[in-house]
Design a protein around this motif. Structure first.
Motif, PDB file in Angstrom:
ATOM      1  N   VAL A   1       0.834  -1.198   0.000  1.00 57.91           N
ATOM      2  CA  VAL A   1       0.000   0.000   0.000  1.00 57.91           C
ATOM      3  C   VAL A   1       0.875   1.258   0.000  1.00 57.91           C
ATOM      4  O   VAL A   1       0.588   2.232  -0.700  1.00 57.91           O
ATOM      5  N   LEU A   2       1.961   1.233   0.783  1.00 57.01           N
ATOM      6  CA  LEU A   2       2.888   2.369   0.779  1.00 57.01           C
ATOM      7  C   LEU A   2       3.454   2.614  -0.612  1.00 57.01           C
ATOM      8  O   LEU A   2       3.562   3.755  -1.063  1.00 57.01           O
ATOM      9  N   ALA A   3       3.795   1.535  -1.312  1.00 59.91           N
ATOM     10  CA  ALA A   3       4.336   1.666  -2.674  1.00 59.91           C
ATOM     11  C   ALA A   3       3.288   2.207  -3.643  1.00 59.91           C
ATOM     12  O   ALA A   3       3.629   2.807  -4.676  1.00 59.91           O
ATOM     13  N   THR A   4       2.013   2.039  -3.316  1.00 60.82           N
ATOM     14  CA  THR A   4       0.924   2.498  -4.179  1.00 60.82           C
ATOM     15  C   THR A   4       0.788   4.023  -4.152  1.00 60.82           C
ATOM     16  O   THR A   4       0.100   4.612  -4.990  1.00 60.82           O
ATOM     17  N   ASN A   5       1.472   4.677  -3.204  1.00 60.30           N
ATOM     18  CA  ASN A   5       1.557   6.137  -3.231  1.00 60.30           C
ATOM     19  C   ASN A   5       2.253   6.630  -4.497  1.00 60.30           C
ATOM     20  O   ASN A   5       2.078   7.782  -4.900  1.00 60.30           O
ATOM     21  N   PHE A   6       3.067   5.766  -5.111  1.00 64.21           N
ATOM     22  CA  PHE A   6       3.887   6.178  -6.255  1.00 64.21           C
ATOM     23  C   PHE A   6       3.724   5.195  -7.411  1.00 64.21           C
ATOM     24  O   PHE A   6       4.680   4.558  -7.859  1.00 64.21           O
TER      25      PHE A   6
ATOM     26  N   ASP B   1       4.317  -0.938 -15.792  1.00 65.58           N
ATOM     27  CA  ASP B   1       3.023  -0.875 -16.464  1.00 65.58           C
ATOM     28  C   ASP B   1       1.888  -1.278 -15.524  1.00 65.58           C
ATOM     29  O   ASP B   1       1.072  -2.148 -15.835  1.00 65.58           O
ATOM     30  N   PHE B   2       1.838  -0.654 -14.367  1.00 67.74           N
ATOM     31  CA  PHE B   2       0.824  -0.866 -13.332  1.00 67.74           C
ATOM     32  C   PHE B   2       0.920  -2.243 -12.657  1.00 67.74           C
ATOM     33  O   PHE B   2       0.042  -2.617 -11.879  1.00 67.74           O
ATOM     34  N   TYR B   3       1.966  -2.975 -12.943  1.00 67.39           N
ATOM     35  CA  TYR B   3       2.179  -4.245 -12.243  1.00 67.39           C
ATOM     36  C   TYR B   3       3.245  -4.030 -11.184  1.00 67.39           C
ATOM     37  O   TYR B   3       4.338  -3.548 -11.487  1.00 67.39           O
ATOM     38  N   LEU B   4       2.949  -4.385  -9.932  1.00 67.83           N
ATOM     39  CA  LEU B   4       3.877  -4.180  -8.825  1.00 67.83           C
ATOM     40  C   LEU B   4       4.702  -5.451  -8.613  1.00 67.83           C
ATOM     41  O   LEU B   4       4.255  -6.413  -8.004  1.00 67.83           O
ATOM     42  N   LYS B   5       5.914  -5.423  -9.151  1.00 67.61           N
ATOM     43  CA  LYS B   5       6.808  -6.573  -9.032  1.00 67.61           C
ATOM     44  C   LYS B   5       7.481  -6.583  -7.662  1.00 67.61           C
ATOM     45  O   LYS B   5       7.975  -5.558  -7.192  1.00 67.61           O
ATOM     46  N   ILE B   6       7.489  -7.744  -7.033  1.00 69.51           N
ATOM     47  CA  ILE B   6       8.135  -7.888  -5.728  1.00 69.51           C
ATOM     48  C   ILE B   6       9.616  -8.199  -5.937  1.00 69.51           C
ATOM     49  O   ILE B   6       9.977  -9.202  -6.553  1.00 69.51           O
ATOM     50  N   LYS B   7      10.485  -7.339  -5.413  1.00 64.03           N
ATOM     51  CA  LYS B   7      11.925  -7.575  -5.496  1.00 64.03           C
ATOM     52  C   LYS B   7      12.454  -8.196  -4.205  1.00 64.03           C
ATOM     53  O   LYS B   7      13.302  -9.077  -4.228  1.00 64.03           O
ATOM     54  N   ILE B   8      11.950  -7.718  -3.073  1.00 60.48           N
ATOM     55  CA  ILE B   8      12.244  -8.322  -1.762  1.00 60.48           C
ATOM     56  C   ILE B   8      10.911  -8.511  -1.060  1.00 60.48           C
ATOM     57  O   ILE B   8      10.203  -7.538  -0.804  1.00 60.48           O
ATOM     58  N   PRO B   9      10.501  -9.746  -0.772  1.00 66.33           N
ATOM     59  CA  PRO B   9       9.224  -9.964  -0.077  1.00 66.33           C
ATOM     60  C   PRO B   9       9.289  -9.437   1.350  1.00 66.33           C
ATOM     61  O   PRO B   9      10.381  -9.223   1.895  1.00 66.33           O
ATOM     62  N   PRO B  10       8.141  -9.209   1.979  1.00 66.34           N
ATOM     63  CA  PRO B  10       8.118  -8.644   3.329  1.00 66.34           C
ATOM     64  C   PRO B  10       8.942  -9.450   4.335  1.00 66.34           C
ATOM     65  O   PRO B  10       8.810 -10.662   4.434  1.00 66.34           O
TER      66      PRO B  10
ATOM     67  N   ALA C   1      -6.233  -3.040  -4.674  1.00 60.21           N
ATOM     68  CA  ALA C   1      -7.083  -4.215  -4.908  1.00 60.21           C
ATOM     69  C   ALA C   1      -7.690  -4.165  -6.314  1.00 60.21           C
ATOM     70  O   ALA C   1      -7.760  -5.190  -7.003  1.00 60.21           O
ATOM     71  N   TYR C   2      -8.114  -2.972  -6.737  1.00 56.66           N
ATOM     72  CA  TYR C   2      -8.698  -2.817  -8.077  1.00 56.66           C
ATOM     73  C   TYR C   2      -7.665  -3.109  -9.168  1.00 56.66           C
ATOM     74  O   TYR C   2      -7.968  -3.779 -10.166  1.00 56.66           O
ATOM     75  N   ILE C   3      -6.447  -2.613  -8.987  1.00 55.46           N
ATOM     76  CA  ILE C   3      -5.367  -2.891  -9.949  1.00 55.46           C
ATOM     77  C   ILE C   3      -5.138  -4.394 -10.065  1.00 55.46           C
ATOM     78  O   ILE C   3      -4.998  -4.942 -11.165  1.00 55.46           O
ATOM     79  N   LYS C   4      -5.113  -5.071  -8.925  1.00 54.60           N
ATOM     80  CA  LYS C   4      -4.883  -6.520  -8.941  1.00 54.60           C
ATOM     81  C   LYS C   4      -6.047  -7.262  -9.596  1.00 54.60           C
ATOM     82  O   LYS C   4      -5.836  -8.250 -10.312  1.00 54.60           O
ATOM     83  N   LEU C   5      -7.250  -6.785  -9.379  1.00 55.68           N
ATOM     84  CA  LEU C   5      -8.413  -7.396 -10.032  1.00 55.68           C
ATOM     85  C   LEU C   5      -8.316  -7.259 -11.546  1.00 55.68           C
ATOM     86  O   LEU C   5      -8.555  -8.218 -12.292  1.00 55.68           O
ATOM     87  N   LYS C   6      -7.968  -6.078 -12.024  1.00 57.80           N
ATOM     88  CA  LYS C   6      -7.873  -5.837 -13.464  1.00 57.80           C
ATOM     89  C   LYS C   6      -6.791  -6.702 -14.109  1.00 57.80           C
ATOM     90  O   LYS C   6      -6.922  -7.128 -15.256  1.00 57.80           O
ATOM     91  N   GLN C   7      -5.740  -6.965 -13.355  1.00 57.35           N
ATOM     92  CA  GLN C   7      -4.634  -7.759 -13.886  1.00 57.35           C
ATOM     93  C   GLN C   7      -4.863  -9.261 -13.727  1.00 57.35           C
ATOM     94  O   GLN C   7      -4.083 -10.060 -14.234  1.00 57.35           O
TER      95      GLN C   7
ATOM     96  N   ILE D   1      -4.649 -10.893 -10.905  1.00 60.14           N
ATOM     97  CA  ILE D   1      -3.706 -11.457  -9.938  1.00 60.14           C
ATOM     98  C   ILE D   1      -4.177 -11.285  -8.493  1.00 60.14           C
ATOM     99  O   ILE D   1      -3.420 -11.540  -7.559  1.00 60.14           O
ATOM    100  N   ALA D   2      -5.410 -10.828  -8.311  1.00 62.72           N
ATOM    101  CA  ALA D   2      -5.933 -10.651  -6.954  1.00 62.72           C
ATOM    102  C   ALA D   2      -6.039 -12.001  -6.253  1.00 62.72           C
ATOM    103  O   ALA D   2      -6.460 -12.995  -6.848  1.00 62.72           O
ATOM    104  N   GLU D   3      -5.655 -12.022  -4.999  1.00 56.69           N
ATOM    105  CA  GLU D   3      -5.762 -13.222  -4.180  1.00 56.69           C
ATOM    106  C   GLU D   3      -7.034 -13.111  -3.340  1.00 56.69           C
ATOM    107  O   GLU D   3      -7.239 -12.106  -2.649  1.00 56.69           O
ATOM    108  N   PHE D   4      -7.886 -14.105  -3.415  1.00 49.18           N
ATOM    109  CA  PHE D   4      -9.150 -14.059  -2.688  1.00 49.18           C
ATOM    110  C   PHE D   4      -9.084 -14.931  -1.436  1.00 49.18           C
ATOM    111  O   PHE D   4      -8.575 -16.052  -1.484  1.00 49.18           O
ATOM    112  N   LYS D   5      -9.592 -14.399  -0.350  1.00 49.05           N
ATOM    113  CA  LYS D   5      -9.590 -15.114   0.922  1.00 49.05           C
ATOM    114  C   LYS D   5     -10.980 -15.118   1.536  1.00 49.05           C
ATOM    115  O   LYS D   5     -11.801 -14.247   1.262  1.00 49.05           O
ATOM    116  N   ASN D   6     -11.209 -16.091   2.386  1.00 48.65           N
ATOM    117  CA  ASN D   6     -12.424 -16.140   3.197  1.00 48.65           C
ATOM    118  C   ASN D   6     -12.203 -15.295   4.441  1.00 48.65           C
ATOM    119  O   ASN D   6     -11.178 -15.442   5.116  1.00 48.65           O
TER     120      ASN D   6
END
Length: 233
Positions: A100-105, A132-141, A197-203, A205-210
């Motif tokens: 989410v912090l990265a989504t500021n930019f 191109d609106f895809y957020l690539k993970i370089k170092i996971p959390p 979440a909307y960006i991930k839905l459009k691509q 790649i959204a992960e859905f959880k219960n």
């Protein structure tokens, strides 16, 4: 196909809030309060319904920041989500506060290093790059000590955090030109949770959880858990 209606929840950072999103941000309520987020957010829902002309039954997805962040805040956010889901069951899209912090930019061309204060001279860290609106993970959390951080930074990176000023001097000395300050103070918000979440839905790649099975992303034990000897696995 009509764009989905997303109700987003943010309670992991300095402020809490809810937002409604449908292609664009329709409305958001952000708050800082000593009172329980849960009470205020639930009380805010009728205001959003009345002023934005929607009904909770019309929501297509919930989106929520699952951390890392405030232990208390994350638990409150999940309790709100589970309460809403009992009345109006919908798929949940969880996102990380570091994302989410990265989504500021969005679409910033260089590496982005997201940081959250883990206290005890530790930080939660992740590194990303937009393409191109895809957020690539370089170092996971991960959770690391502050003094270890320089070994993870291999190129000039934009550093984003709600508490960046706390480490400015250390980064300037240890990282030199690899440390890029943001042009404005990044923040966590329900609106950004919804946008991600909307960006991930459009691509697709959204992960859905219960909602009932969803857990916070802690990365380290709480103080109470550390005292009891419990380890995060």
């Amino acid at each position: 196909m009509e764009a989905p209606l997303i109700l987003a929840i943010e309670t992991s950072g300095k402020t809490g809030g809810i937002a409604l999103f449908k292609e664009i941000l329709l409305g958001e309520i952000a708050l800082t309060s000593k009172k329980s987020y849960s009470t205020i957010i639930f009380n805010s829902l009728p205001f959003l319904e009345k002023n934005l002309g929607f009904f909770l039954k019309d929501i297509d997805y919930y989106a929520i920041d699952i951390g890392p962040g405030s232990f208390t805040g994350l638990r409150i956010g999940l309790s709100i989500l589970k309460g809403l889901n009992l009345a109006f069951p919908k798929p949940v899209i969880p996102v990380s506060s570091l994302e989410v912090l990265a989504t500021n930019f969005i679409n910033y061309s260089q590496s982005i290093v997201s940081l959250i204060d883990a206290y005890s001279k530790e930080v939660f860290l992740a590194s990303y790059q937009w393409n191109d609106f895809y957020l690539k993970i370089k170092i996971p959390p991960i959770c690391i000590s502050l003094k270890e951080l320089p070994q993870y930074i291999k190129n000039p990176s934009l550093f984003v955090s709600e508490t960046l000023e706390k480490w400015n001097e250390f980064f300037e000395k240890s990282l030199k030109n690899f440390f890029i300050k943001p042009p404005f103070s990044p923040y966590l918000s329900a609106g950004l949770v919804a946008k991600l979440a909307y960006i991930k839905l459009k691509q697709g790649i959204a992960e859905f959880k219960n909602a009932e099975e969803l857990l916070p992303l802690y990365l380290k034990p709480s103080e109470a858990e550390r005292k009891s000897g419990l380890k995060i696995t």
